[in-house]
Design an enzyme around this catalytic site. Structure first.
Site, PDB file in Angstrom:
ATOM      1  N   CYS A 103      -4.879   4.995  -0.095  1.00  0.00           N
ATOM      2  CA  CYS A 103      -4.362   6.321   0.250  1.00  0.00           C
ATOM      3  C   CYS A 103      -5.466   7.384   0.148  1.00  0.00           C
ATOM      4  O   CYS A 103      -5.665   8.175   1.057  1.00  0.00           O
ATOM      5  CB  CYS A 103      -3.199   6.668  -0.674  1.00  0.00           C
ATOM      6  SG  CYS A 103      -2.187   8.056  -0.131  1.00  0.00           S
ATOM      7  N   CYS A 136      -0.914  10.711   3.070  1.00  0.00           N
ATOM      8  CA  CYS A 136      -1.941  10.398   4.063  1.00  0.00           C
ATOM      9  C   CYS A 136      -1.362  10.076   5.438  1.00  0.00           C
ATOM     10  O   CYS A 136      -2.103   9.898   6.397  1.00  0.00           O
ATOM     11  CB  CYS A 136      -2.831   9.243   3.581  1.00  0.00           C
ATOM     12  SG  CYS A 136      -2.023   7.635   3.629  1.00  0.00           S
ATOM     13  N   CYS A 164       1.975   5.733  -0.328  1.00  0.00           N
ATOM     14  CA  CYS A 164       1.291   4.441  -0.366  1.00  0.00           C
ATOM     15  C   CYS A 164       1.353   3.882  -1.780  1.00  0.00           C
ATOM     16  O   CYS A 164       1.059   4.589  -2.746  1.00  0.00           O
ATOM     17  CB  CYS A 164      -0.185   4.594  -0.013  1.00  0.00           C
ATOM     18  SG  CYS A 164      -0.518   5.076   1.673  1.00  0.00           S
TER      19      CYS A 164
HETATM   20 ZN   LIG Z   1      -0.966   7.224   1.680  1.00  0.00          ZN
END
Ligand SMILES: [Zn+2]
Lengths: 206, 284
Positions: B271, B243, B265
């Protein structure tokens, strides 16, 4: 009793959690109080009884102050099986509205403050008071409060001074819970600092 | 919903006892309140302390999120969600912002918590002084006397040994200027999130039978020294491969094909939310 002891008392508990973790936040027990039949309250308010039902059972002890103290003690004992004891041994102290001047101070003085090793063994005082409303007569600060919050409680006497004395040696002390006739609930755990705004004004003038 | 169970699994007496302890914990920030921990139909060490708190709090209107080390889908999180949902019928969510109760192990979510939420943290070892003092009687005494030189010494020894405070997770904090507290094994990255947080944080240790609390807007200071200030894990110059987020807690992973190190993440629902937002923005 139309009160559902599972769901309605869960709701009372969550309001108590909200008000205790955010002192100055007034919770409304009106909805749950309306579910209690009138004849259940032997001289105490429905919100006081709700709190007794939420917190008490045979594992804890309590004491009631007020003209109907004996009847209310009997009622609470019958409903929760908690045992009524002397003030200094009680886990919960209940003050009825008609207990009169000086009784809150008396209860604060006599309540068990716990010890440095076991501050959680201290008492909780639950008192019926005059109107609890938003306002700025009392300024609260401490954990749960972002900077400061104001509150009005119709309650005479020098209970604030007595409470300060009792809570001087943190972590020992007592926690207060107030309910008014409109089922508004205010919680003042021992960490909450209370300033009377009259004092603030006085300082301002000086 | 299985009706053979009590609502929220417990009988009312068990809930009451946990509730009384919880209220005391809120009135005494950072102090460990003993309680009569119950046997649970999930293994100990799998979050029974947190689960007991959640069950004592939950009502029909609540929306629950359970995360285990950042993941909503771990076996542990799923079995906790199943138990709560089977005995209460409450709505379950993966969106942090939609939950009213968030039970978590090892993380505080990346999405800032709100006033209407309660964060329940699972605690394996609630006693921050246990590392150097094995007797419960003695640690209770140290807390009573606010005698925390041992806690500082422990940190100092680590600095001497490793040249920095390599406490990893569960770095001790001072609560409201009074109690030294184990924040549970959250990374140091999450410690500052506890300070003056909007939400109530409740911590439960099932095996050790302790409940403690950090009320909203309570001062939380990670223990440190002037010369060796507290530092959270740094992810400077790194971002999530999925992301693109920076400034969040990242897991370091290795691409098995190329042997390349990449980051993702740790908070997976965060995320996904960022990814979905980007997708939507792309469509418009
Ligand atoms: Zn992420």
């Amino acid at each position: 009793m139309k009160l559902d002891v599972v769901h309605d008392l869960q709701s009372v508990y969550r309001k108590l959690v909200d008000s205790t973790s955010r002192p100055g936040l007034i919770s409304d027990l009106g909805k749950e109080a309306a579910l209690l039949d009138g004849e259940n309250a032997a001289g105490c308010s429905r919100s006081l009884l709700l709190l007794a039902l939420t917190l008490l059972d045979p594992e804890v002890t309590f004491k009631v102050y007020g003209s109907e103290a004996e009847a209310v003690e009997g009622e609470i004992n019958q409903l929760t099986f908690a045992k009524a004891v002397q003030a200094d041994q009680a886990d919960y102290l209940f003050l009825l509205k008609d207990a009169g001047a000086g009784y809150l101070e008396h209860a604060i003085e006599n309540a068990n403050p716990g010890t440095f090793a076991n501050p959680h063994k201290s008492a909780v005082i639950i008192a019926e008071t005059g109107a609890i409303t938003e306002g700025d007569n009392l300024l609260l600060s401490g954990p749960g409060i972002q900077t400061k919050i104001g509150i009005n409680v119709e309650l005479a006497g020098d209970w604030i001074e007595k409470r300060n004395e009792k809570n001087r040696e943190y972590p020992t002390g007592v926690d207060l819970v107030f309910v008014d006739r409109n089922h508004q609930l205010l919680s003042l755990p021992r960490t909450t600092q209370i300033t009377e705004s009259r004092e603030v004004e006085k300082e301002w003038v000086m | 919903m299985i009706n053979a169970y009590n609502f929220a699994f417990f009988d009312e007496g068990s809930k009451r006892e946990i509730r009384r302890a919880t209220l005391k914990a809120i009135a005494l920030p950072g102090y460990q309140v003993p309680f009569a921990s119950r046997e649970m139909p999930i293994g100990r060490g799998w979050g029974t302390g947190g689960l007991q708190l959640t069950l004592s709090l939950i009502g029909r209107e609540d929306v629950l999120k359970v995360i285990d080390q950042g993941s909503d889908e771990s076996v542990n999180a799923v079995s906790i969600k199943k138990l709560v949902s089977d005995t209460t019928g409450v709505q379950i969510t993966e969106h942090t912002s939609q939950a009213t109760i968030i039970q978590s192990r090892h993380r505080i979510p990346e999405v800032p918590l709100k006033k209407e939420q309660i964060l329940v943290l699972q605690v394996p070892l609630p006693e921050p002084l246990r590392y150097f003092e094995s007797s419960e009687h003695e640690t209770k005494k140290l807390h009573a006397e606010k005698e925390y030189s041992g806690a500082w010494l422990m940190l100092f020894e680590q600095i001497m040994k490793y040249g920095s405070m390599t406490t990893g997770a569960d770095h001790p904090v001072m609560v409201h200027g009074r109690y030294v507290m184990a924040p549970s094994p959250i990374p140091r990255f999450d410690n500052p999130k506890m300070d003056e947080n909007e939400a109530l944080i409740l911590l439960g240790a099932g095996r050790e039978k302790k409940i403690y609390a950090v009320p909203p807007f309570t001062r939380i200071v990670s223990l440190d020294f002037e010369d060796y200030p507290f530092e959270k894990e740094s992810f400077d110059g790194k971002c999530c491969r999925l992301c693109g987020s920076e400034g969040v807690f990242l897991d370091e992973l290795i691409d098995e094909a190329t042997g390349e190190v990449y980051y993702q993440c740790n908070d997976t629902s965060y995320c996904y939310e960022i990814l979905n937002k980007d997708e939507k923005a792309g469509v418009n």
